[in-house]
Write an enzyme that holds these catalytic residues in place. Structure first.
Site, mmCIF file in Angstrom:
data_model
loop_
_atom_site.group_PDB
_atom_site.id
_atom_site.type_symbol
_atom_site.label_atom_id
_atom_site.label_comp_id
_atom_site.label_asym_id
_atom_site.label_seq_id
_atom_site.Cartn_x
_atom_site.Cartn_y
_atom_site.Cartn_z
ATOM 1 N N TYR A 30 -2.181 -1.091 10.959
ATOM 2 C CA TYR A 30 -2.387 -1.666 9.625
ATOM 3 C C TYR A 30 -1.218 -1.290 8.709
ATOM 4 O O TYR A 30 -0.630 -2.141 8.034
ATOM 5 C CB TYR A 30 -3.716 -1.171 9.024
ATOM 6 C CG TYR A 30 -3.791 -1.386 7.530
ATOM 7 C CD1 TYR A 30 -3.953 -2.666 7.011
ATOM 8 C CD2 TYR A 30 -3.651 -0.319 6.633
ATOM 9 C CE1 TYR A 30 -3.992 -2.874 5.641
ATOM 10 C CE2 TYR A 30 -3.681 -0.523 5.270
ATOM 11 C CZ TYR A 30 -3.855 -1.801 4.767
ATOM 12 O OH TYR A 30 -3.871 -1.997 3.414
ATOM 13 N N LYS A 56 2.000 -3.650 6.649
ATOM 14 C CA LYS A 56 2.473 -3.634 5.255
ATOM 15 C C LYS A 56 3.975 -3.337 5.220
ATOM 16 O O LYS A 56 4.740 -3.944 4.475
ATOM 17 C CB LYS A 56 1.710 -2.583 4.445
ATOM 18 C CG LYS A 56 0.233 -2.883 4.270
ATOM 19 C CD LYS A 56 0.004 -4.148 3.471
ATOM 20 C CE LYS A 56 -1.457 -4.495 3.341
ATOM 21 N NZ LYS A 56 -1.712 -5.855 2.860
ATOM 22 N N SER A 96 0.839 -1.205 0.000
ATOM 23 C CA SER A 96 0.000 0.000 0.000
ATOM 24 C C SER A 96 0.867 1.245 0.000
ATOM 25 O O SER A 96 1.977 1.244 0.543
ATOM 26 C CB SER A 96 -0.864 -0.031 1.264
ATOM 27 O OG SER A 96 -1.440 1.229 1.498
HETATM 28 P P1 NAD Z 1 -10.936 -7.180 1.498
HETATM 29 O O1 NAD Z 1 -11.124 -7.169 2.973
HETATM 30 O O2 NAD Z 1 -12.122 -6.962 0.657
HETATM 31 O O3 NAD Z 1 -10.239 -8.544 1.048
HETATM 32 C C1 NAD Z 1 -9.346 -9.249 1.880
HETATM 33 C C2 NAD Z 1 -9.841 -10.685 1.948
HETATM 34 O O4 NAD Z 1 -8.940 -11.433 2.762
HETATM 35 C C3 NAD Z 1 -11.225 -10.802 2.569
HETATM 36 O O5 NAD Z 1 -12.047 -11.545 1.702
HETATM 37 C C4 NAD Z 1 -10.987 -11.537 3.878
HETATM 38 O O6 NAD Z 1 -12.070 -12.363 4.213
HETATM 39 C C5 NAD Z 1 -9.712 -12.293 3.589
HETATM 40 N N1 NAD Z 1 -8.863 -12.622 4.740
HETATM 41 C C6 NAD Z 1 -8.419 -11.781 5.719
HETATM 42 N N2 NAD Z 1 -7.630 -12.461 6.574
HETATM 43 C C7 NAD Z 1 -7.557 -13.733 6.109
HETATM 44 C C8 NAD Z 1 -6.890 -14.907 6.550
HETATM 45 N N3 NAD Z 1 -6.133 -14.917 7.647
HETATM 46 N N4 NAD Z 1 -7.039 -16.037 5.830
HETATM 47 C C9 NAD Z 1 -7.803 -16.068 4.728
HETATM 48 N N5 NAD Z 1 -8.465 -14.991 4.261
HETATM 49 C C10 NAD Z 1 -8.335 -13.840 4.951
HETATM 50 O O7 NAD Z 1 -9.801 -6.105 1.174
HETATM 51 P P2 NAD Z 1 -9.296 -5.557 -0.237
HETATM 52 O O8 NAD Z 1 -9.643 -4.125 -0.320
HETATM 53 O O9 NAD Z 1 -9.697 -6.481 -1.317
HETATM 54 O O10 NAD Z 1 -7.731 -5.630 -0.002
HETATM 55 C C11 NAD Z 1 -6.951 -6.732 -0.444
HETATM 56 C C12 NAD Z 1 -5.507 -6.513 -0.021
HETATM 57 O O11 NAD Z 1 -5.050 -5.268 -0.565
HETATM 58 C C13 NAD Z 1 -5.331 -6.404 1.487
HETATM 59 O O12 NAD Z 1 -4.117 -7.027 1.850
HETATM 60 C C14 NAD Z 1 -5.248 -4.920 1.719
HETATM 61 O O13 NAD Z 1 -4.516 -4.602 2.876
HETATM 62 C C15 NAD Z 1 -4.529 -4.445 0.462
HETATM 63 N N6 NAD Z 1 -4.767 -3.028 0.149
HETATM 64 C C16 NAD Z 1 -6.067 -2.577 0.027
HETATM 65 C C17 NAD Z 1 -6.290 -1.230 -0.235
HETATM 66 C C18 NAD Z 1 -7.694 -0.685 -0.332
HETATM 67 O O14 NAD Z 1 -7.879 0.545 -0.216
HETATM 68 N N7 NAD Z 1 -8.720 -1.512 -0.554
HETATM 69 C C19 NAD Z 1 -5.209 -0.342 -0.381
HETATM 70 C C20 NAD Z 1 -3.917 -0.837 -0.278
HETATM 71 C C21 NAD Z 1 -3.712 -2.199 -0.009
HETATM 72 N N1 UFG Z 2 -12.910 11.482 3.321
HETATM 73 C C1 UFG Z 2 -13.890 12.411 3.657
HETATM 74 N N2 UFG Z 2 -15.031 11.945 4.234
HETATM 75 C C2 UFG Z 2 -15.256 10.620 4.483
HETATM 76 C C3 UFG Z 2 -14.249 9.681 4.130
HETATM 77 C C4 UFG Z 2 -13.085 10.157 3.555
HETATM 78 O O1 UFG Z 2 -13.721 13.598 3.449
HETATM 79 O O2 UFG Z 2 -16.310 10.275 5.023
HETATM 80 C C5 UFG Z 2 -11.670 11.965 2.686
HETATM 81 C C6 UFG Z 2 -10.445 11.662 3.525
HETATM 82 O O3 UFG Z 2 -10.247 12.676 4.497
HETATM 83 C C7 UFG Z 2 -9.363 11.627 2.460
HETATM 84 C C8 UFG Z 2 -10.097 11.088 1.218
HETATM 85 O O4 UFG Z 2 -11.480 11.286 1.474
HETATM 86 O O5 UFG Z 2 -8.946 12.940 2.183
HETATM 87 C C9 UFG Z 2 -9.844 9.602 0.979
HETATM 88 O O6 UFG Z 2 -10.080 8.904 2.195
HETATM 89 P P1 UFG Z 2 -10.178 7.311 2.258
HETATM 90 O O7 UFG Z 2 -10.465 6.954 3.670
HETATM 91 O O8 UFG Z 2 -11.096 6.803 1.212
HETATM 92 O O9 UFG Z 2 -8.715 6.841 1.818
HETATM 93 P P2 UFG Z 2 -7.269 7.155 2.450
HETATM 94 O O10 UFG Z 2 -6.490 7.855 1.398
HETATM 95 O O11 UFG Z 2 -7.371 7.793 3.752
HETATM 96 O O12 UFG Z 2 -6.693 5.698 2.728
HETATM 97 C C10 UFG Z 2 -6.722 4.649 1.763
HETATM 98 C C11 UFG Z 2 -6.828 3.312 2.479
HETATM 99 C C12 UFG Z 2 -5.569 3.038 3.260
HETATM 100 C C13 UFG Z 2 -4.381 3.142 2.368
HETATM 101 C C14 UFG Z 2 -4.357 4.481 1.690
HETATM 102 C C15 UFG Z 2 -3.220 4.553 0.708
HETATM 103 O O13 UFG Z 2 -7.932 3.323 3.353
HETATM 104 O O14 UFG Z 2 -5.620 1.736 3.757
HETATM 105 O O15 UFG Z 2 -5.574 4.690 0.983
HETATM 106 O O16 UFG Z 2 -3.293 3.496 -0.183
HETATM 107 F F1 UFG Z 2 -3.266 3.004 3.103
#
Ligand code: NAD
Ligand code: UFG
Length: 340
Positions: free
Chosen positions: A150, A154, A125
């Site tokens: 979290y 990573k 991330s």
């Molecule tokens: P998500 O929660 O939708 O998907 C993660 C999946 O992993 C879920 O289906 C959950 O049930 C499963 N899981 C969690 N722990 C587990 C375990 N111990 N064994 C088996 N399954 C398990 O999240 P996502 O948004 O699809 O994210 C996927 C990956 O990408 C994650 O590692 C997350 O940290 C990373 N990531 C997500 C974002 C974002 O904004 N969505 C940003 C950066 C990185």
């Molecule tokens: N925001 C609002 N109102 C809300 C929710 C969000 O104004 O109700 C704003 C936040 O302040 C931020 C922007 O919208 O300025 C995006 O916020 P998000 O929570 O959607 O995303 P972030 O950038 O804070 O974080 C996301 C993931 C993290 C990851 C990061 C970088 O949640 O896990 O992107 O990849 F680390």
């Protein structure tokens, strides 16, 4: 045909990636313990692709159970999505986050070593860049101080993986640093399905647009940005999914070791711009108010995409309007998310 083990494959990004892998000719095996996703995703994937994917309801921290997956399938590559990802929750439950995210990766890595599986793509991330304001972030930008457990998982996992690659010369790894994945598959059959009140911007806006939540609070409009609200690099989840296919292809064509790529669009979109784009997509106003800044928010965060473009051949093709319209399509078709 190569077989890819997709951990966390019923989750938001994992499920979209399964489709891209299938369309690119990979065989897919999914492992997920459904802690943050629903089994119904498998039915939806079948409707989209015509394929029933092999699925194991297994916790990746459970070595004995996960071993059966390696025993029963000839795995060529692993894409490790499985993990807990809610920033706020990680502050409340640090032990659960460290335990789940670190142990699941270590268990997968140790089974990969035991079964001589050498290809790994890991979901990292942009959070690893910490609080630096030196944008755009390149893959060479220094890793920062994370603001929550979290983020630290990573950060630590990147280090653990690098150490393993030093010790296991055959290991080929791509670390993908995602920026802000949003949107949904064009079918409207799968999308982001968070539990409870969403924290992230897009799921929150969707619920306001649908009338489930009353109004959006914009967290601060006094930042040093063009309209005063924070800029983020939103990337369509289907583009992101394609980035994983490119990562596997890159691994196939390159030497062992660890390679790191940002996956973003390289473009910053403000919160107000995101709201305006969503209003266009749903055809009505999104009630919103301006609130105070949210602790830990960076004013500006976007990717340098040069390395991914040059070496992976990856370039996002969908814009903010595509992200909003697909998100809205998913919301309208699944007002209460997926049912078990
Ligand atoms: P998500 O929660 O939708 O998907 C993660 C999946 O992993 C879920 O289906 C959950 O049930 C499963 N899981 C969690 N722990 C587990 C375990 N111990 N064994 C088996 N399954 C398990 O999240 P996502 O948004 O699809 O994210 C996927 C990956 O990408 C994650 O590692 C997350 O940290 C990373 N990531 C997500 C974002 C974002 O904004 N969505 C940003 C950066 C990185
Ligand atoms: N925001 C609002 N109102 C809300 C929710 C969000 O104004 O109700 C704003 C936040 O302040 C931020 C922007 O919208 O300025 C995006 O916020 P998000 O929570 O959607 O995303 P972030 O950038 O804070 O974080 C996301 C993931 C993290 C990851 C990061 C970088 O949640 O896990 O992107 O990849 F680390």
């Amino acid at each position: 045909m190569q077989t890819v083990l997709v951990t966390g494959g019923t989750g938001f990004i994992g499920s979209h990636t399964v489709i891209s892998l299938h369309e690119s000719g990979y065989e897919v095996v999914i492992v997920d313990n459904l802690i943050n996703s629903k089994k119904e995703v498998l039915n939806r994937l079948e409707r989209i692709t015509g394929k029933r994917f092999k699925f194991y309801n297994i916790d990746c921290c459970d070595r004995d159970s996960l071993k059966t997956v390696f025993e029963q399938n000839k795995i060529d590559s692993v894409i490790h999505f499985a993990g807990l990802k809610a920033v706020g929750e990680s502050v409340q439950m640090p032990l659960e986050y460290y335990s789940n995210n670190i142990n699941s990766m270590i268990t997968v890595l140790s089974l990969m070593r035991e079964y001589n599986v050498n290809n790994l793509v890991f979901s990292s991330s942009a959070t690893v860049y910490g609080q630096s304001e030196d944008v755009p972030f390149t893959e060479e930008s220094p890793l920062g101080v994370c603001t929550n457990p979290y983020g630290w998982t990573k950060w630590m996992l990147e280090q653990i993986i690098k150490d393993c690659a030093n010790a296991i010369p055959s290991l080929k790894v791509v670390l993908l640093r995602y920026f802000n994945p949003v949107g949904a598959h064009e079918s409207g059959l799968i999308g982001e399905d968070p539990k409870g009140i969403p924290n992230n911007l897009f799921p929150y806006i969707s619920k306001v647009a649908a009338g489930t939540l009353e109004k959006l609070t914009i967290h601060g409009d006094d930042y040093d940005t063009p309209d005063g609200t924070c800029l983020r690099d939103y990337i369509h989840v289907c583009d992101l999914a394609q980035g994983h296919v490119k990562a596997l292809q890159y691994i196939d064509n390159n030497y062992a070791g660890v390679n790191i790529f940002n996956l973003g669009t390289g473009k910053g979109t403000s919160v107000k711009e995101a709201v305006a784009a969503f209003e266009k997509a749903c055809g009505h106003e999104i009630p919103h108010v301006i609130g105070p800044r949210r602790a830990g928010d960076l004013p500006v965060c976007y990717a340098s995409t040069a390395k991914a473009e040059q070496l992976l051949g990856f370039k996002a093709s969908r814009d903010i309007n595509d992200m909003c319209s697909s998100c809205w399509n998913w919301q309208v078709n699944n007002p209460d998310g997926l049912q078990d």
